[in-house]
Design an enzyme around this catalytic site. Sequence first.
Site, PDB file in Angstrom:
ATOM      1  N   THR A  50       0.843  -1.196   0.000  1.00 28.44           N
ATOM      2  CA  THR A  50       0.000   0.000   0.000  1.00 28.44           C
ATOM      3  C   THR A  50       0.877   1.243   0.000  1.00 28.44           C
ATOM      4  O   THR A  50       2.028   1.198   0.436  1.00 28.44           O
ATOM      5  CB  THR A  50      -0.936   0.031   1.228  1.00 28.44           C
ATOM      6  OG1 THR A  50      -1.872   1.104   1.078  1.00 28.44           O
ATOM      7  CG2 THR A  50      -0.162   0.243   2.526  1.00 28.44           C
ATOM      8  N   ASN A  51       0.315   2.342  -0.478  1.00 28.64           N
ATOM      9  CA  ASN A  51       0.901   3.671  -0.273  1.00 28.64           C
ATOM     10  C   ASN A  51      -0.105   4.545   0.466  1.00 28.64           C
ATOM     11  O   ASN A  51       0.031   5.754   0.506  1.00 28.64           O
ATOM     12  CB  ASN A  51       1.320   4.307  -1.598  1.00 28.64           C
ATOM     13  CG  ASN A  51       2.728   3.881  -2.008  1.00 28.64           C
ATOM     14  OD1 ASN A  51       3.601   3.726  -1.153  1.00 28.64           O
ATOM     15  ND2 ASN A  51       2.948   3.670  -3.289  1.00 28.64           N
ATOM     16  N   HIS A  82      -2.841   6.344   5.780  1.00 31.44           N
ATOM     17  CA  HIS A  82      -3.708   5.988   6.913  1.00 31.44           C
ATOM     18  C   HIS A  82      -3.520   4.520   7.294  1.00 31.44           C
ATOM     19  O   HIS A  82      -3.408   4.174   8.471  1.00 31.44           O
ATOM     20  CB  HIS A  82      -5.181   6.233   6.576  1.00 31.44           C
ATOM     21  CG  HIS A  82      -5.520   7.667   6.344  1.00 31.44           C
ATOM     22  ND1 HIS A  82      -5.548   8.599   7.355  1.00 31.44           N
ATOM     23  CD2 HIS A  82      -5.865   8.326   5.220  1.00 31.44           C
ATOM     24  CE1 HIS A  82      -5.891   9.768   6.857  1.00 31.44           C
ATOM     25  NE2 HIS A  82      -6.085   9.633   5.562  1.00 31.44           N
ATOM     26  N   ASP A 104      -7.324  -6.153   1.512  1.00 30.53           N
ATOM     27  CA  ASP A 104      -8.447  -5.547   0.819  1.00 30.53           C
ATOM     28  C   ASP A 104      -9.538  -5.389   1.853  1.00 30.53           C
ATOM     29  O   ASP A 104      -9.738  -6.264   2.702  1.00 30.53           O
ATOM     30  CB  ASP A 104      -8.923  -6.391  -0.366  1.00 30.53           C
ATOM     31  CG  ASP A 104      -9.842  -5.584  -1.291  1.00 30.53           C
ATOM     32  OD1 ASP A 104      -9.634  -4.358  -1.409  1.00 30.53           O
ATOM     33  OD2 ASP A 104     -10.757  -6.167  -1.874  1.00 30.53           O
ATOM     34  N   PHE A 154     -11.175   8.105   7.428  1.00 31.02           N
ATOM     35  CA  PHE A 154     -11.156   8.194   5.967  1.00 31.02           C
ATOM     36  C   PHE A 154     -12.187   7.219   5.417  1.00 31.02           C
ATOM     37  O   PHE A 154     -12.818   6.471   6.152  1.00 31.02           O
ATOM     38  CB  PHE A 154      -9.753   7.924   5.406  1.00 31.02           C
ATOM     39  CG  PHE A 154      -9.203   6.555   5.726  1.00 31.02           C
ATOM     40  CD1 PHE A 154      -9.230   5.543   4.786  1.00 31.02           C
ATOM     41  CD2 PHE A 154      -8.645   6.292   6.971  1.00 31.02           C
ATOM     42  CE1 PHE A 154      -8.709   4.285   5.068  1.00 31.02           C
ATOM     43  CE2 PHE A 154      -8.119   5.031   7.262  1.00 31.02           C
ATOM     44  CZ  PHE A 154      -8.159   4.028   6.313  1.00 31.02           C
ATOM     45  N   ASP A 163     -15.886   6.148   6.923  1.00 26.22           N
ATOM     46  CA  ASP A 163     -15.936   6.375   8.374  1.00 26.22           C
ATOM     47  C   ASP A 163     -17.027   7.352   8.827  1.00 26.22           C
ATOM     48  O   ASP A 163     -17.645   7.135   9.873  1.00 26.22           O
ATOM     49  CB  ASP A 163     -14.577   6.864   8.895  1.00 26.22           C
ATOM     50  CG  ASP A 163     -13.528   5.754   8.901  1.00 26.22           C
ATOM     51  OD1 ASP A 163     -13.863   4.599   8.584  1.00 26.22           O
ATOM     52  OD2 ASP A 163     -12.363   6.053   9.247  1.00 26.22           O
TER      53      ASP A 163
END
Length: 194
Positions: free
Chosen positions: A8-9, A12, A69, A148, A151
Amino acid sequence: MLELVFATNNAHKMEEVQAMVADLFVIKSLEDIGCQDDIPETGVTFEENAQQKTDYLVNKYGLYCFGDDSGLEVDALNLEPGVYSARYSGTRDMEKNIDLVLERLGKNENRKARFRTVISLYLNEQQHFFEGVIEGNIVAERRGAAGFGYDPIFIPDGYDKTFAEMSAEQKNAISHRSIAVAKLADFLKEKYAK
């Protein structure tokens, strides 16, 4: 110390995971290994998408890694957005994605939903899966500015605040990702922490 690449980049996600395992393992992001590729997510399940990420990194870089995921499943929407959570509206614009969930739910009284995360770990030529689920409900309108994704419209069972109204510490203590990461961390501690 064991090094793992998190596929991931998403800053959060990195923060959430680092907070749970930073003292035990070195976690690197895609950026840390110089990977700018848009890793495909064409699976129809969270497991398939998570494994696609680890398979991609193993095949291209040969590194120990894990990928996840996650998504929101809304009962009244036939478990949508599900694996399409990040691009439910046809774009990656989360405001539009949230709008679409609220629009499709309308005044439906069944607001049951859950966040689900599946982590795929590739280590020592073996694949392992860890799942985290948190049940809750969708509120009628956005509440809160933290967090994010979805949420602002999700209240976990047993709470009166949306994830976006909670502090990062409160959310991380109960979130779907933290449940899955805790399982991952427990597995790694048992097998590899010295």
